[in-house]
Design an enzyme around this catalytic site. Structure first.
Site, mmCIF file in Angstrom:
data_model
loop_
_atom_site.group_PDB
_atom_site.id
_atom_site.type_symbol
_atom_site.label_atom_id
_atom_site.label_comp_id
_atom_site.label_asym_id
_atom_site.label_seq_id
_atom_site.Cartn_x
_atom_site.Cartn_y
_atom_site.Cartn_z
ATOM 1 C CG ASP A 14 -26.127 14.557 19.540
ATOM 2 O OD1 ASP A 14 -25.595 13.739 20.307
ATOM 3 O OD2 ASP A 14 -25.841 14.631 18.328
ATOM 4 C CE LYS A 119 -24.066 12.038 18.030
ATOM 5 N NZ LYS A 119 -23.830 13.031 16.965
ATOM 6 C CB CYS A 164 -27.795 13.036 15.607
ATOM 7 S SG CYS A 164 -26.351 13.872 14.892
HETATM 8 C C1 VGL Z 1 -26.461 17.035 14.478
HETATM 9 C C2 VGL Z 1 -26.012 18.364 12.662
HETATM 10 C C3 VGL Z 1 -24.663 18.360 12.977
HETATM 11 C C4 VGL Z 1 -27.483 16.324 15.305
HETATM 12 C C5 VGL Z 1 -25.126 17.016 14.810
HETATM 13 O O1 VGL Z 1 -27.234 16.080 16.510
HETATM 14 O O2 VGL Z 1 -28.567 16.005 14.763
HETATM 15 N N1 VGL Z 1 -26.895 17.690 13.403
HETATM 16 N N2 VGL Z 1 -24.238 17.692 14.054
#
Ligand code: VGL
Ligand code: ZN
Length: 218
Positions: A14, A119, A164
């Site tokens: 991410d 995802k 994540c």
């Molecule tokens: C994430 C909060 C919400 C992450 C993703 O990538 O850590 N954190 N969605």
């Protein structure tokens, strides 16, 4: 003969504009400091280099905006699946499919990435792990990709350490991959949670290491 088989995969979790300063809607503090480490790792001969993308519909259940009267970072919502229910934190809108905020950070060496795994597409399910949601109702396909590639070891970096990256590393270890988190390649939403997350990861068999070769405690 001893089993010396070693086939490592790099998983970059991410690293998207919305998780980075200066303009990210859910910017992780100091996120840009991890980019040189990740780009260095991307020059190494990992047989498989995968980037994941948080990839939400506009009305995702993890957005406070989806639940009138709630506040991001503070409120929670209940997620119910056939397996059961759990509370999950609400966030600002982030990583909406196809928006600039959902794109991989342009300063990432994207040309060196072999494959992107998305995802978090299911509107009603939160999915921090790049493998599965907490009840394993959704499977991103990442496990199959790693298994078909004969991967033995998974090196996890990216954002965010306490969400994540943590969930992805825990699932990787539970699926039987030797799992490493490279400390310089990740930052937490809550930097104060670092030590507690490291302790939890170690208990679950994840090795939290430094690119310099020592274990990271900070
Ligand atoms: C994430 C909060 C919400 C992450 C993703 O990538 O850590 N954190 N969605
Ligand atoms: Zn998300």
């Amino acid at each position: 003969m001893a089993n010396t088989h070693f086939k490592p995969a790099l998983i970059i979790v991410d690293v998207q504009a919305d998780f980075c300063p200066p303009n990210g809607t859910l910017a992780v503090p100091n996120a840009l400091a991890i980019i040189p480490t990740i780009n260095h790792l991307l020059t190494l001969p990992f047989p498989l280099k995968i980037a994941t993308k948080d990839w939400h519909p506009h009305n995702h259940t993890s957005f406070a905006s989806t639940h009138p009267g709630t506040s991001p970072f503070v409120s929670t919502t209940t997620i119910t699946t056939p397996v059961g229910s759990y509370e999950t934190k609400l966030w600002p809108d982030h990583c909406i499919q196809g928006t600039p905020g959902a794109a991989l950070l342009p300063s990432l060496s994207i040309a060196n990435i072999d494959q992107v795994v998305e995802k978090g597409q299911r509107q009603d399910i939160e999915m921090y792990s790049a493998f599965f949601d907490p009840h394993k109702c959704v499977d991103s396909g990442l496990k199959d990709v790693l298994e078909r590639g004969g991967v033995t070891d998974v090196f996890v970096v990216g954002l965010a350490f306490d969400y994540c990256v943590r969930a992805t590393a825990v699932d990787a270890a539970a699926e039987g991959f030797r799992t490493w988190v490279v400390g310089e390649g990740t930052k937490a939403v809550d930097a104060g949670a670092w030590d507690e997350v490291v302790g939890d990861l170690k208990e679950k068999g994840v090795r939290v290491v430094s690119v310099h070769g020592e274990e990271v405690a900070r």
